[in-house]
Design a protein around this motif. Structure first.
Motif, PDB file in Angstrom:
ATOM      1  N   LYS A  44      41.693  26.490  13.079  1.00  0.00           N
ATOM      2  CA  LYS A  44      42.863  26.096  13.043  1.00  0.00           C
ATOM      3  C   LYS A  44      43.651  27.015  12.383  1.00  0.00           C
ATOM      4  O   LYS A  44      44.806  27.366  12.678  1.00  0.00           O
ATOM      5  CB  LYS A  44      43.047  24.933  12.258  1.00  0.00           C
ATOM      6  N   GLU A  47      44.331  29.887  14.534  1.00  0.00           N
ATOM      7  CA  GLU A  47      45.329  29.684  15.570  1.00  0.00           C
ATOM      8  C   GLU A  47      46.828  29.341  14.976  1.00  0.00           C
ATOM      9  O   GLU A  47      47.847  29.795  15.539  1.00  0.00           O
ATOM     10  CB  GLU A  47      44.847  28.226  16.163  1.00  0.00           C
ATOM     11  N   LYS A  50      48.290  33.076  14.491  1.00  0.00           N
ATOM     12  CA  LYS A  50      48.683  33.583  15.787  1.00  0.00           C
ATOM     13  C   LYS A  50      50.012  33.106  16.036  1.00  0.00           C
ATOM     14  O   LYS A  50      50.738  33.720  16.837  1.00  0.00           O
ATOM     15  CB  LYS A  50      47.621  33.324  16.875  1.00  0.00           C
ATOM     16  N   LYS A  51      50.166  31.731  16.164  1.00  0.00           N
ATOM     17  CA  LYS A  51      51.655  31.197  16.493  1.00  0.00           C
ATOM     18  C   LYS A  51      52.698  31.252  15.568  1.00  0.00           C
ATOM     19  O   LYS A  51      53.790  30.821  15.769  1.00  0.00           O
ATOM     20  CB  LYS A  51      51.311  29.611  16.580  1.00  0.00           C
TER      21      LYS A  51
END
Length: 81
Positions: A44, A47, A50-51
């Protein structure tokens, strides 16, 4: 009683662990829950980085920091801080 020297040698605050949990068996159970969640949390975090989602990233890291203090894992807590 179990041999806790490996925890001590890796920087775990065993004194606070016994104050909080009383028995090593209770501590081991909670520590295993923390360990079992580690991979999912790590994925998580990647993730969210990256976002560019710093809000959710911060929530997870703050959670890790607090749980590490609770579990006597000061080094990881400090890194999370």
């Amino acid at each position: 009683m179990r041999d806790i020297s490996i925890l001590k040698s890796n920087g775990f605050d065993i004194d606070s662990v016994f104050e909080t949990f009383g028995e090593i068996e209770v501590y081991e159970e909670i520590l295993m829950d923390f360990y079992n969640q580690a991979k999912e949390r790590g994925l998580k975090l990647i993730e969210y980085v990256k976002k560019g989602d710093l809000k959710n990233y911060s929530i997870i890291v703050h959670s890790i920091k607090g749980e590490c203090l609770y579990l006597g894992i000061k080094k990881l807590s400090d890194l999370s801080y």
